[in-house]
Design an enzyme around this catalytic site. Structure first.
Site, short mmCIF file in Angstrom:
data_model
loop_
_atom_site.label_atom_id
_atom_site.label_comp_id
_atom_site.label_asym_id
_atom_site.label_seq_id
_atom_site.Cartn_x
_atom_site.Cartn_y
_atom_site.Cartn_z
N TYR A 169 -8.64 -80.12 9.33
CA TYR A 169 -7.27 -80.00 8.79
C TYR A 169 -6.44 -79.06 9.66
CZ TYR A 169 -3.64 -79.35 5.17
OH TYR A 169 -2.45 -79.29 4.47
N LYS A 173 -2.98 -80.18 11.53
CA LYS A 173 -1.67 -79.60 11.23
C LYS A 173 -1.08 -78.90 12.46
CE LYS A 173 -1.20 -81.13 7.03
NZ LYS A 173 -0.13 -82.08 6.66
#
Ligand SMILES: NC(=O)c1ccc[n+]([C@@H]2O[C@H](COP(=O)([O-])OP(=O)(O)OC[C@H]3O[C@@H](n4cnc5c(N)ncnc54)[C@H](O)[C@@H]3O)[C@@H](O)[C@H]2O)c1
Length: 265
Positions: A169, A173
């Site tokens: 993640y 991002k």
């Protein structure tokens, strides 16, 4: 958020009497519109007069949006990682597309690099990065034709630091920030702005289970300090719709922290 972290919660504020009507006559595509930040963004856009193309994997959530909210919602239930998804969404939207909010995203299980499975890596990158690129790529020709458009991507505090999630993640991002800046460089001179918001913790349906003992040990103590109060999805929707609107006409390539001050610490 679906995990037990020591966050505090903010009081809900439902008074929308101050909202403007910045999107009358505009069409805006919102992914992840069935829940959390995407749903709040769709609602705010509808309140402000937009025609909203609402995209989500879970069709029941979109049915609820259509039932519960006034305004013109075109419901598009599909998985944005499907190769044909972007073309279908743009087809449904029609030739005039004023805005795109790339909100749909998924968390990892807080896995450190040595514990990442190929399946988790591939799914997180597919939803959070590749699908965002494909839909933006499909929308751009329509915006460039009219030399007008605004794209807002939802990043994360995990795009600002290495301690807010697991490796997949966090990587995805950080990629959202690069994608946002690169797109802004290429297309701002042609009338299309591209920005991102980077939320801290927000009270939504996102699942964020701890699947790693080492992550629990390493990140747990960091979460005990410095993390601000959990935001309401409406607070993110306010920032996203500001960036989508002409109020932000000179803002492009920005990654706007909407995190109660976390990134400043
Ligand atoms: N909630 C937080 O604390 C937080 C913090 C930082 C960033 N974010 C980001 O905000 C964005 C929105 O998350 P949220 O917290 O509102 O989560 P959420 O789970 O409440 O909503 C996300 C929606 O996206 C949809 N979705 C997921 N995968 C999809 C796919 N493949 N195709 C179509 N739709 C799909 C889900 O069905 C869901 O309705 C995400 O990009 C997330 O990474 C959330």
């Amino acid at each position: 958020m679906g995990h037990d972290l020591p966050f505090t919660w903010r009081k809900r504020e439902d008074d929308m009497s101050h909202v403007a009507h910045r999107f009358t006559g505009s069409t805006v595509i919102v992914t992840g519109a069935g829940s959390g930040i995407g749903r709040a963004t769709a609602e705010r856009l509808l309140t402000e007069g937009a025609r909203v193309v609402a995209v989500d994997l879970v069709s029941d959530r979109l049915s609820r949006l259509v039932e519960e909210v006034e305004g013109e919602v075109i419901s598009v239930p599909l998985d944005i990682t499907e190769p044909t998804a972007a073309a279908h969404i743009v087809d449904v939207a029609g030739a005039r597309i004023d805005g795109l909010a790339n909100v749909a995203g998924i968390m990892d299980g807080f896995e450190p690099t040595a514990e990442v499975s190929d399946a988790t890596w591939e799914r997180v990158m597919a939803v959070n990065v590749t699908a965002m690129m494909r839909l933006t790529r499909a929308v751009l020709p329509h915006m460039l034709e009219r030399e007008h458009g605004s794209i807002v991507n939802v990043g994360s505090e995990a795009g600002q630091r290495g301690s807010a999630a697991g490796t997949p993640y966090t990587t995805s991002k950080h990629a959202v920030n690069g994608f946002t800046r690169s797109t802004a460089v290429f297309y701002t001179p042609k009338g299309v702005r591209c920005n991102a918001v980077a939320p801290g913790p927000v009270a939504t349906g996102i699942e964020a289970p701890f699947h790693s003992e080492w992550a629990q040990q390493r990140l747990g103590p960091l979460f005990q300090t410095n993390i601000p109060a959990v935001a309401r999805p409406e607070e993110l929707a306010a920032a996203i719709t500001w960036l989508l609107s002409e109020d932000a006409s000179n803002v492009s390539g920005a990654v706007l922290s909407v995190d109660g001050g976390w990134a400043a610490i």
